[in-house]
Design a protein around this motif. Structure first.
Motif, mmCIF file in Angstrom:
data_model
loop_
_atom_site.group_PDB
_atom_site.id
_atom_site.type_symbol
_atom_site.label_atom_id
_atom_site.label_comp_id
_atom_site.label_asym_id
_atom_site.label_seq_id
_atom_site.Cartn_x
_atom_site.Cartn_y
_atom_site.Cartn_z
ATOM 1 N N LEU A 159 0.978 4.214 12.047
ATOM 2 C CA LEU A 159 1.793 4.149 10.618
ATOM 3 C C LEU A 159 1.339 3.387 9.737
ATOM 4 O O LEU A 159 1.605 3.568 8.465
ATOM 5 N N HIS A 205 5.578 12.207 7.877
ATOM 6 C CA HIS A 205 4.533 12.426 8.829
ATOM 7 C C HIS A 205 3.480 13.646 8.370
ATOM 8 O O HIS A 205 2.539 13.555 8.597
ATOM 9 N N ASN A 220 10.007 -1.368 1.172
ATOM 10 C CA ASN A 220 9.236 -0.458 2.229
ATOM 11 C C ASN A 220 9.494 1.061 1.604
ATOM 12 O O ASN A 220 10.561 1.348 1.063
ATOM 13 N N ASP A 235 0.654 7.464 2.207
ATOM 14 C CA ASP A 235 -0.546 8.579 2.041
ATOM 15 C C ASP A 235 0.097 9.642 1.176
ATOM 16 O O ASP A 235 -0.564 10.204 0.219
ATOM 17 N N LEU A 236 1.408 9.984 1.399
ATOM 18 C CA LEU A 236 1.930 11.212 0.867
ATOM 19 C C LEU A 236 2.763 10.850 -0.493
ATOM 20 O O LEU A 236 3.687 11.651 -0.870
ATOM 21 N N ILE A 249 1.009 -1.195 -0.109
ATOM 22 C CA ILE A 249 -0.041 0.008 -0.076
ATOM 23 C C ILE A 249 0.692 1.167 -0.023
ATOM 24 O O ILE A 249 1.833 1.482 0.684
ATOM 25 N N LEU A 250 0.634 2.014 -0.983
ATOM 26 C CA LEU A 250 1.455 3.276 -1.108
ATOM 27 C C LEU A 250 1.363 4.226 0.092
ATOM 28 O O LEU A 250 0.078 4.466 0.380
ATOM 29 N N VAL A 255 -5.008 -3.255 7.243
ATOM 30 C CA VAL A 255 -4.982 -1.950 6.575
ATOM 31 C C VAL A 255 -5.772 -1.767 5.219
ATOM 32 O O VAL A 255 -5.650 -2.626 4.450
ATOM 33 N N LEU A 256 -6.324 -0.913 4.791
ATOM 34 C CA LEU A 256 -7.094 -0.757 3.871
ATOM 35 C C LEU A 256 -6.233 0.457 3.000
ATOM 36 O O LEU A 256 -5.924 1.582 3.437
ATOM 37 N N GLY A 257 -6.129 0.081 1.864
ATOM 38 C CA GLY A 257 -5.299 0.846 0.765
ATOM 39 C C GLY A 257 -5.977 1.813 -0.189
ATOM 40 O O GLY A 257 -7.308 2.023 0.289
ATOM 41 N N GLN A 269 -4.578 16.404 4.953
ATOM 42 C CA GLN A 269 -3.544 15.377 5.035
ATOM 43 C C GLN A 269 -4.268 13.973 5.185
ATOM 44 O O GLN A 269 -5.469 14.227 5.482
ATOM 45 N N GLU A 270 -3.709 12.892 4.576
ATOM 46 C CA GLU A 270 -4.297 11.687 4.805
ATOM 47 C C GLU A 270 -3.749 10.889 5.891
ATOM 48 O O GLU A 270 -2.233 10.875 5.827
ATOM 49 N N THR A 271 -4.121 9.924 6.707
ATOM 50 C CA THR A 271 -3.693 8.955 7.347
ATOM 51 C C THR A 271 -4.274 7.557 7.525
ATOM 52 O O THR A 271 -5.331 7.616 6.764
ATOM 53 N N THR A 272 -3.750 6.859 7.927
ATOM 54 C CA THR A 272 -4.132 5.173 7.813
ATOM 55 C C THR A 272 -4.652 4.818 9.059
ATOM 56 O O THR A 272 -3.544 4.946 10.064
ATOM 57 N N TRP A 316 2.470 0.182 9.104
ATOM 58 C CA TRP A 316 3.535 -0.516 8.405
ATOM 59 C C TRP A 316 3.635 -1.665 9.261
ATOM 60 O O TRP A 316 4.437 -2.633 8.992
ATOM 61 N N LEU A 330 -1.602 13.269 12.618
ATOM 62 C CA LEU A 330 -1.009 12.247 13.108
ATOM 63 C C LEU A 330 -0.894 12.188 14.667
ATOM 64 O O LEU A 330 -0.876 11.157 15.547
ATOM 65 N N GLU A 355 3.175 16.993 5.416
ATOM 66 C CA GLU A 355 3.671 17.469 3.793
ATOM 67 C C GLU A 355 4.876 18.412 3.869
ATOM 68 O O GLU A 355 5.577 18.557 2.936
#
Lengths: 156, 648
Positions: free
Chosen positions: B233, A129, A124, A100-101, A97-98, B584-586, B566-569, B235, B163, A131
């Protein structure tokens, strides 16, 4: 405490001091040795093309994601893209999964291994965190981004 | 008005810190001066003023006063209240104010309570503390004033980094700071004792609660930070050897060593010079930590609110404090008399080896963390990662774990290894059994295997000090040691198990499709938009069933915040006794499929459970020590009363 009984602990304490010194020197030696073999852990594309890291070594590749180079494979989770630094280009493959940024035209640090066919397979992609964050290794390549950071922080 | 009150209080507090420095300094120079008597009251009032100043900042954030620059830059009227409050320290200026607040509050507490040390030493300690605090006051007042007003009030705030809008993270920095500041207090004790030549068991006893407290908070902070990185995060990793993580690990390692050597000094009056040196090192590490985190000088995925210019200020402070302390140490170390003797094979000997190993690990981590800085000076860009830290750290961790198993069984002063052979062989057999069991199972890497075996052996060994003792009469401090050591074993087993047995699955699923991982079968049931207070999200609903059992619902989200955009997971976790399922959803892969990432991580939760156990052990030890002190003080008071009675 009599002299004869006192002597031995004293010797043993000397042994402790010697042990401490030996271990600490060993730590320094091991650390510097391990660090030297790590010295080229981080690559930009032109460095990676010039002196290829061994195929089994985990390294980092940092550069800009070339605009228009991103292709998603039919499995829906593997992405191919090209990382360049203006001088050289390295094709990268990443399954996952890419972050977010992660977008075309911005900087990326990929962790993975260079394959014998010249493709860099990333395990990876280092995300950031916010922009404003620019990986330090990429600083000089992203003058435009740095300007943006200055603008945003000073409110101009 | 509120902002001005806060600022005024801060200036006054700074002035009192200066007074504290002068007054205590006179005491340290053996000058009988009335002024020296002011050190204690100055510390108490300074603490109260600083606390007031911090309260004003929190108030400004609570009412989102947009005429204050800091609030406008870091808050937003639409933010949930708890994050408004947490926002007051979720930025550079606020966090520095919190730093100095905690430190001055600690100073107030010392000034108010501490009566164990000679008065002169106490005053010198407060002087040292005034000195450290003064640097931070200067930093706040001259370069990062949290109460600065905007010429024109902002219409709306910038918001807080999404975050950071997480309850765990809101309280994570203050926890670490409490640890850092606790070490600065220990440092002041060291300087005070050096200046007045009173490095004694009493000094170690007075310092120990602060080291213990700092160590507890650091442990909790590291544990919480690791769990946060793990679930936020997306990951699925729990430790990245990132400079910011190392910045908290290094003071922890130093504090752990200091804790153990202070115990030797308190109990046996040995290791005087070593303890004093560790006190200096531990504080240096917390300053280096602050510097690394705040300056942005190293690449970190975790760094917030970085500013190279301020980094230079902290670096200057760092050099003044550490240079000064090393100078005092250099001049006075010779006057610290040799302590009691002991043999290599003894409790002290084991603790010395533990200290040496911890120092070696600390050196390895420090060198690896700073190496990129060093090479950059000669124009080479390098980043140092797990391929360096894992093996180099393990070389010293493994022997340390062995000593950790044996040490608590040894007697003080001198002992024979034969006496503790039998129980250690038992622990070794357990380790061997685990090794064989795992080898029969599968073939994970060498390090995880060793980790599992050592973890099992250590778990048994850490309980051995309980053998043959009356459990109800065992001192709390001993319980603390047993629990903390057991916690290390538990965490180790979790780490090894995660790196050895974790399974990962990446798939692009249509609604209704399933993926299998471990004994789980996970079906993507729906994907739909949801809305939060200041974000929108795409939420995936997954039904996960363990070996065909009743499915549980998982709902990972991909969130988009509005301010700042901003986007967060948001990963989803399902915890079972034997492990954790992580989802995790992508992004949408194409028209109808969604990227889904799944992990099955057997016993991964033991990592953080172990961390909490370690901290809990610290709490037990702290309570035990405090109770012991109280008892000792009561006996002393009764004795004095009795003597007075007899002489009357």
């Amino acid at each position: 405490m009599s002299e004869t009984r006192g002597l031995q602990p004293k010797h043993q304490r000397l042994a402790l001091v010697v042990l401490a010194v030996v271990v600490l020197i060993a730590a320094a030696l091991i650390a510097t040795w391990a660090l030297r073999s790590q010295a080229s852990y981080f690559y930009v594309p032109s460095e990676m093309v010039e002196e290829r890291p061994a195929a089994d070594r985990a390294v980092r590749l940092g550069g800009m994601v070339e605009t228009g180079s991103m292709v998603t494979r039919p499995d829906g989770v593997t992405v191919d893209f090209v990382v360049g630094d203006g001088k050289a280009r390295v094709p990268v493959r990443y399954s996952g999964i890419l972050p977010d940024l992660f977008v075309e035209g911005s900087g990326v640090v990929a962790e993975g291994r260079l394959q014998t066919d010249g493709t860099f397979v990333a395990d990876n992609l280092l995300a950031k965190h916010d922009e404003n964050y620019v990986p330090r290794e990429l600083e000089e390549m992203t003058a435009a981004q740095k300007k943006l950071v200055v603008e945003e922080t000073t409110g101009t | 008005m509120i902002a001005e009150l806060g600022l005024a209080a801060l200036w006054l507090a700074a002035a009192l810190a200066a007074l504290q420095l002068v007054a205590g300094g006179l005491a340290a120079r053996q000058e009988d001066s009335e002024l020296a008597l002011l050190a204690r009251p100055a510390a108490v009032v300074q603490g109260a003023l600083c606390l007031f100043s911090f309260a004003m900042l929190v108030w400004l954030f609570a009412r989102t006063d947009l005429s204050v620059k800091l609030v406008a830059m870091n808050s937003h009227s639409m933010k949930p209240m708890v994050f408004k409050l947490a926002g007051s320290w979720g930025n550079h200026e606020g966090s520095m104010l919190l730093w100095v607040t905690v430190m001055s509050a600690a100073g107030a507490l010392i000034g108010f309570l501490e009566r164990r040390l000679p008065e002169r030493t106490m005053q010198a300690t407060l002087a040292a503390q005034g000195f450290v605090a003064l640097g931070f006051y200067a930093f706040l007042l001259f370069s990062s004033n949290p109460f600065e007003r905007l010429p024109v009030p902002a219409l709306e705030g910038n918001g807080l980094n999404p975050l950071l809008q997480d309850i765990g993270l809101a309280f994570h920095p203050p926890t670490l700071y409490l640890g850092y500041v606790g070490l600065s207090v220990a440092f002041s004790f060291v300087v005070g004792a050096l200046l007045t030549r009173s490095v004694t068991p009493d000094f170690a006893r007075a310092m120990r609660p602060w080291v213990l407290g700092a160590w507890i908070f650091l442990t909790i902070g590291i544990t919480a930070g690791s769990y946060w990185a793990y679930y936020e995060l997306g990951w699925g990793g729990w430790w990245f050897w990132d400079p910011v993580e190392n910045a908290s690990l290094m003071p922890w390692l130093a504090a752990t060593a200091l804790l153990h050597s202070a115990s030797v000094l308190a109990a046996r009056d040995a290791l005087r010079t070593w303890t004093v040196m560790l006190g200096v090192v531990a504080f240096s590490m917390s300053m280096i930590g602050t510097f690394l985190v705040r300056s942005g000088i190293l690449t970190s995925v975790h760094a917030f609110a970085v500013d190279p210019e301020r980094g230079a200020f902290i670096l200057a402070l760092l050099m003044i404090y550490i240079g000064g302390a090393l100078a005092v140490f250099g001049f006075r170390a010779g006057t610290v008399a040799e302590g009691e003797r002991f043999a290599l094979v003894s409790r002290e000997g084991a603790l010395v080896i533990n200290n040496v190993m911890l120092s070696a690990i600390l050196g390895v981590v420090l060198l690896g963390t700073l190496y990129p800085l060093l090479t950059e000076a000669v124009g080479v860009r390098v980043s140092v990662g797990p391929p360096y830290f894992d093996p180099a750290g393990a070389i010293f961790t493994l022997p340390m774990l062995l000593v950790m198993a044996a040490g608590p069984l040894l007697r003080w002063r001198r002992d024979r290894l034969e006496r503790v052979k039998a129980p250690l062989i038992a622990a070794g057999l357990v380790a061997l059994a685990v090794l064989v069991g795992v080898l029969a199972f599968a073939g994970p890497g060498v390090l995880p295997l060793l980790g599992l075996a050592l973890g099992a052996g250590l778990a048994v060994a850490s309980l051995l000090p309980l053998r043959g003792r009356k459990l109800t009469r065992l001192p709390l401090a001993t319980w603390g040691m047993v629990v903390a050591h057991f916690g290390i074993a538990v965490a180790l087993i979790g780490m090894a198990s995660d790196s050895a047995f974790s399974e990962e699955r990446l798939a692009a699923l249509k609604i209704g499709d399933s993926a299998e991982i471990g004994s789980w079968r996970v079906t993507l049931a729906a994907v739909s938009p949801v809305a939060g207070p200041n974000w929108n999200a795409i939420e995936g609903v997954m039904l996960a069933s363990y070996s065909g059992g009743i499915p549980v619902r998982l709902a990972p989200q991909a969130r988009s915040f509005w301010t700042p955009p901003q986007e967060t997971t948001e990963s989803a976790l399902e915890t079972r006794w034997n492990g954790q399922l992580y989802a995790v959803l992508g992004k949408a892969a194409d028209g109808e499929r969604w990227q889904v990432r799944l992990w099955w991580k057997p016993f991964v939760t033991l990592i953080w459970f172990g961390g909490l156990l370690i901290a809990f052990g610290g709490v037990l030890a702290l309570l035990g020590r405090l109770a012991q002190d109280l008892r000792r003080r009561t006996i002393a008071r009764k004795g004095a009363a009795r003597r007075a009675e007899l002489s009357a």
